[in-house]
Design an enzyme around this catalytic site. Structure first.
Site: not given
Ligand code: M6R
Length: 624
Positions: A504, A2, A619, A497, A520, A501, A102-103, A27, A76
């Site tokens: 997501e 949010c 975000k 990573e 395995h 990418k 928010n929360g 966000r 959100w």
């Molecule tokens: O703000 P932060 O670096 O703590 O966030 C961690 C993860 O939420 C963040 O890296 C997330 O996995 C991204 N979507 C990756 O692209």
């Protein structure tokens, strides 16, 4: 997650609020809303499911919602599906208070029961509406006292921004475990969940702490502690460039941020490397006396930040010989939390809990500095006496403020949900830090590594220029339903990573494996045409990687190999080869991750996905 903004000023509030919400769109959200106190003292709310534009159209860009104080929200969903009714702001049953939140209010069911017994009814499925009715129930004409009374009954995490019926010139706010800042403007003052919402209006902010209650009017922002004593806050000057929140001609923020990486890495490292390759981390306090007693280093983070930790583990263990454990902050906080069994006083050995103590260095990695699980892990290890050092991008964020030491990455504001420039900046800091610790411990400096690090920005620039090669691979595989990423050693976190990418933003089922694990189990998933992306940059592991590549190829996989210039034998092993320039072997993630970011991006574009606002994602993950 949010996004929140509130305004009290001399101008109409709604247009400011909609502008602020637009800056928080990155966000991630599913609905948006705005509420004002009208000139007649009545609360007026407009909200709708979907994009902010729907709300803009409904309110004629805010012109139809008249009032000089107001609150806005992008939601959100947590409690209750995305809908007009569940969207914030929520108003209390008798119309006395409206708020955005928010929360998560963890005890909302108990509170709802008390309110129901007192005749309150509810329109939405949210925990937030319960707080609106609590404020209504306990309202005694004094907003500060009422807020104080209500928050003492809440459990969970919250940023609340509140307006009251009949109070046409003030808004109120409070936070607990989720972010909130106040902005000091010229024609009015603000509160927001995120600096990004305010940078176009002001650079002067107050960083608000848990349980501080603010009263905001056009003239001033008054901050009170939980006992309603007035607190004097220092002004925090934000030096963000407003342009970082603009796309500047790029189709998406993610592409812009991929291209900003040479600048981000350069800014992050340049002032930290001296003329003779000495490492200058002036403001951190890790000297030989402390480091010689460090028995173990933990590195904690979530998502991409966790993968940076995995890469840092290889670097620190290789250069300093200190054992490093990397953990997901969300898991770690419970592994060492209060629910860890207390040591039996008759047992003379080491207890599990005692593994964290003053001789433990805990490194926390976070772009936002507001990730709930990472904050919780930080607070937990501090209770055990560990020393904490964070690598954070957002200046003044909670993790930065609460750690003993902080090293800021200088990536600038990262808007796209998929992290790119924050990750390469974090990697750069992690590699500098590994070298810094090694030298403090008396090891000879690896000056070749620092020379190589200085060249990384221009090498990334080169890789950005050849992105069309990766774009064509992404187009070729745009219908792939699944992809596997493989790596060994420090290539493994890069594989992780790369898979993140792709999944997501393109919604392709992508998995990463340490290549030695294939036999395995995972190899049974390989069939004709399966896409495999293999990262093979480590000289001592290269031949083993080639063997693993042969194994998947002989089962029908189509393999793209990311390897170092000169490894021409890869041409025979793989179907496609992408070369990265030569660098120090520890630094290869800084280069090999670039084509994987590009692959994720161009796959999402080829599939028609909303790159910067991927479904279900936020975000900054400020709830557990
Ligand atoms: O703000 P932060 O670096 O703590 O966030 C961690 C993860 O939420 C963040 O890296 C997330 O996995 C991204 N979507 C990756 O692209």
């Amino acid at each position: 997650m949010c996004g929140i903004i509130g305004y009290a000023g001399k101008n109409q509030a709604a247009p400011f609020i909609l502008d602020g919400l637009a800056r928080l769109e990155y966000r991630g959200y599913d609905s948006a809303g705005v509420a004002v106190v009208g000139p007649d003292g009545n609360l007026k709310i407009e909200k709708s499911k979907g994009r902010l534009q729907v709300l803009r159209n409904k309110t004629e860009d805010g012109k139809l919602v008249k009032g000089c104080v107001g609150i806005g929200h992008t939601r959100w969903a947590t409690h209750g599906e995305p809908s007009d009714i569940n969207a914030h702001p929520h108003i209390s049953m008798n119309g006395k208070a409206a708020l955005v939140h928010n929360g998560i209010i963890e005890n909302y069911i108990d509170l709802k029961k008390i309110l129901s017994e007192n005749g309150y009814t509810f329109k939405s499925d949210t925990d937030t509406e319960v707080v609106a009715n609590m404020l209504d129930f306990y309202y005694n004409g004094n907003p500060l006292e009422t807020i104080r009374k209500v928050i003492k009954m809440l459990r969970g995490s919250y940023t609340l921004v509140i307006i009251f019926e009949g109070i046409t010139d003030k808004i109120y706010s409070v936070r607990k475990n989720t972010p909130l800042i106040a902005g000091l403007g010229e024609t009015g003052n603000f509160v927001a969940s995120d600096i990004a919402a305010l940078v176009s209006h002001t650079q002067n902010m107050y960083l608000l702490e848990d349980d501080e209650i603010t009263e905001v009017s056009a003239e001033k922002v008054s901050v009170y502690d939980i006992d309603l004593n007035l607190i004097k806050k220092e002004i925090f000057k934000v030096d963000w460039d407003v342009k970082s929140a603009e796309k500047e001609g790029y189709d998406h923020f993610m592409l812009k941020e991929i291209h900003e990486q040479p600048r981000a890495v350069r800014d992050t490292i340049s002032s930290r490397i001296g003329e003779s390759n000495e490492i200058i981390l002036d403001n951190i306090n890790l000297d030989y006396e402390y480091l010689k007693n460090v028995e173990r280093i933990y590195i904690l983070g979530c998502g991409s930040a966790y993968y940076v930790g995995v890469a840092a583990k290889y670097a620190i263990e290789k250069s300093c010989g200190i054992p490093v454990e990397v953990d997901l902050a969300s898991e770690f906080r419970y592994r060492f939390g209060e629910n860890t069994r207390k040591m039996n006083p008759n047992f003379k050995g080491a207890s599990r809990g005692s593994r964290i103590n003053k001789n433990t260095l805990v490194i926390l990695i976070s772009q936002s500095g507001e990730t709930a699980d990472t904050i919780a892990a930080l607070r937990e290890v501090k209770k055990h006496g560990a020393r904490t050092l964070s690598i954070v991008n957002v200046v003044g964020s909670t993790i930065a403020r609460e750690s003993d030491d902080v090293i800021y990455t200088r990536a600038g504001q990262e808007v796209a949900v998929a992290s790119t420039k924050a990750l390469t900046s974090q990697l750069s800091v992690a590699f500098l830090l590994a070298e810094y610790i090694a030298r403090k411990l008396g090891f000879a400096g690896d000056f070749a590594l620092i020379d190589a690090l200085k060249k990384i920005p221009e090498q990334i620039e080169e890789l950005n220029k050849s992105e069309n090669k990766i774009e064509s691979y992404a187009k070729e595989f745009k219908s792939a339903k699944v992809a596997f990423f493989l790596g060994r050693g420090i290539d493994y976190p890069v594989a992780l990573e790369g898979a993140l990418k792709l999944k997501e933003i393109s919604y392709v089922h992508a998995e990463a494996y340490a290549a030695g694990e294939l036999k395995h189990g995972p190899i049974s998933l390989i069939e004709d045409g399966t896409l495999v992306i293999a990262v093979a940059t480590q000289d001592d592991l290269y031949e083993k990687m080639i063997s693993n590549i042969q194994e998947v190829k002989s089962r029908g996989a189509r393999v793209l190999i990311i390897t170092n210039e000169g490894n021409t034998s890869a041409e025979e092993a793989g179907d496609m080869v992408y070369y990265i320039p030569k660098t120090h072997e520890i630094l290869t993630p800084l280069l090999s991750v670039i084509p994987l970011q590009q692959f994720g991006y161009y796959s999402a574009v080829a599939r028609g996905c909303d790159v910067d606002k991927p479904r279900n994602l936020a975000k900054s993950v400020v709830v557990e």
